[in-house]
Motif scaffolding. Structure first.
Motif, PDB file in Angstrom:
ATOM      1  N   LYS A 190       0.290   0.023 -10.785  1.00  0.00           N
ATOM      2  CA  LYS A 190      -0.543   0.594  -9.735  1.00  0.00           C
ATOM      3  C   LYS A 190      -1.806  -0.241  -9.560  1.00  0.00           C
ATOM      4  O   LYS A 190      -2.372  -0.749 -10.525  1.00  0.00           O
ATOM      5  CB  LYS A 190      -0.927   2.032 -10.106  1.00  0.00           C
ATOM      6  CG  LYS A 190       0.258   2.991 -10.203  1.00  0.00           C
ATOM      7  CD  LYS A 190      -0.204   4.376 -10.636  1.00  0.00           C
ATOM      8  CE  LYS A 190       0.957   5.324 -10.820  1.00  0.00           C
ATOM      9  NZ  LYS A 190       0.528   6.672 -11.276  1.00  0.00           N
ATOM     10  N   SER A 226       0.838  -1.206   0.000  1.00  0.00           N
ATOM     11  CA  SER A 226       0.000   0.000   0.000  1.00  0.00           C
ATOM     12  C   SER A 226       0.864   1.242   0.000  1.00  0.00           C
ATOM     13  O   SER A 226       2.040   1.218   0.409  1.00  0.00           O
ATOM     14  CB  SER A 226      -0.909   0.014   1.229  1.00  0.00           C
ATOM     15  OG  SER A 226      -0.150   0.238   2.402  1.00  0.00           O
ATOM     16  N   LEU A 227       0.282   2.368  -0.442  1.00  0.00           N
ATOM     17  CA  LEU A 227       1.011   3.637  -0.418  1.00  0.00           C
ATOM     18  C   LEU A 227       1.342   4.052   1.002  1.00  0.00           C
ATOM     19  O   LEU A 227       2.413   4.588   1.277  1.00  0.00           O
ATOM     20  CB  LEU A 227       0.167   4.725  -1.107  1.00  0.00           C
ATOM     21  CG  LEU A 227      -0.116   4.546  -2.604  1.00  0.00           C
ATOM     22  CD1 LEU A 227      -0.901   5.739  -3.134  1.00  0.00           C
ATOM     23  CD2 LEU A 227       1.177   4.373  -3.401  1.00  0.00           C
ATOM     24  N   GLY A 270      -2.386   1.265  -3.775  1.00  0.00           N
ATOM     25  CA  GLY A 270      -0.983   0.857  -3.685  1.00  0.00           C
ATOM     26  C   GLY A 270      -0.405   0.420  -5.008  1.00  0.00           C
ATOM     27  O   GLY A 270      -0.816   0.883  -6.070  1.00  0.00           O
ATOM     28  N   LYS A 278       3.195  11.085   0.964  1.00  0.00           N
ATOM     29  CA  LYS A 278       2.476  10.320  -0.050  1.00  0.00           C
ATOM     30  C   LYS A 278       2.736  10.907  -1.450  1.00  0.00           C
ATOM     31  O   LYS A 278       2.794  10.159  -2.432  1.00  0.00           O
ATOM     32  CB  LYS A 278       0.982  10.307   0.255  1.00  0.00           C
ATOM     33  CG  LYS A 278       0.191   9.322  -0.596  1.00  0.00           C
ATOM     34  CD  LYS A 278      -1.206   9.065  -0.037  1.00  0.00           C
ATOM     35  CE  LYS A 278      -1.162   8.240   1.227  1.00  0.00           C
ATOM     36  NZ  LYS A 278      -2.519   7.840   1.682  1.00  0.00           N
TER      37      LYS A 278
END
Length: 253
Positions: free
Chosen positions: A50, A20-21, A54, A32
């Motif tokens: 992508k 995940s980001l 995430g 972020k």
């Protein structure tokens, strides 16, 4: 630092599969927005894509451990390394790159040859250390277990004093656009300097390496003087090699 972070982020994603980001922000201690910019760079290479919230890895080949990479296409790699040893002549000062293909050069190197070998490969060092006619020079300031190689150069001028006749190079990925690429910043420093310094560059790569690129280009494709590979190249490579006087040798027997 940015380049190192992107490289480490790529390795983290390829190792963990889907990330995940938010996790990337926490692991690399960046915003972020920074993560998104880094991800955009990585997606251009085609190794990750992508997903909602995430990213996920498309291929893990860049991070396969050395022991497992040795198994993949091993017969082809061994034949390539054995074939390449025929280009080594008396009084040559050669560089042998680290890698699962280049290390096989030592298996069939004529033990009567009086040569100087410059290398950062532990396997090449071990093989060369028992040969009386070989003058062995070692480069690299720290040992990397994953690739069984010594990486990094404390003094950028270290390699300037060596008149390298022939450099036998490996590559994680090879394309006409991005040239010869690899994924490790510290290995990149050595590969780039050697490729610039050597009189002749021999690229040793099995067929699976062509058409792929990774994070760092250490040499343009046109810098290569000779390619030793396992299967015929696509027409676009053959055409380029003909136009730039690059010899192609197939190690098939």
């Amino acid at each position: 630092m940015k380049l190192m972070r992107i490289q480490e982020m790529e390795e983290y994603i390829l190792t963990n599969g889907t990330v995940s980001l938010d996790e990337l922000c926490q692991v690399f201690n960046v915003s972020k927005n920074t993560v998104r910019r880094d991800i955009n760079k990585l997606t251009e290479k085609g190794a990750i894509q992508k997903v909602y919230g995430g990213v996920t890895s498309i291929e893990k080949s860049a991070l396969i451990p050395f022991e497992n990479r040795t198994i993949q296409n091993q017969d082809e790699k061994t034949k390539i390394g054995h074939y390449a040893s025929r280009f080594i002549e008396d009084q040559d000062l050669i560089f042998i790159d680290s890698g699962t293909t280049t290390k096989s050069i030592m298996d069939t190197l004529d033990q009567g040859r009086n040569v100087t070998i410059l290398t950062n490969s532990l396997d090449v060092i071990n093989a060369a250390s028992s040969l009386n006619n070989v003058n062995l020079l070692i480069i690299g300031s720290s040992y990397k277990r994953k690739t069984r190689s010594f990486v990094g150069i404390d003094d950028p001028g270290t390699l300037d004093k060596y008149n390298i006749n022939k450099a036998f190079m490996s590559s994680t990925g090879i394309t006409l656009t991005h040239g010869l690429t690899n994924s490790d910043l510290m290995e990149y420093e050595i590969k780039k300097k050697i490729s610039e310094k050597a009189k002749e560059v021999y690229l040793l790569a099995d067929h699976s390496k062509f058409g792929k690129s990774t994070l760092l280009t250490y040499a343009p494709f046109k810098r290569v003087d000779c390619i030793v590979t396992s299967k015929p190249l696509d027409e676009e490579y053959n055409k380029f090699c003909k136009e730039h006087q690059i010899d192609i040798h197939l190690a098939q027997s």
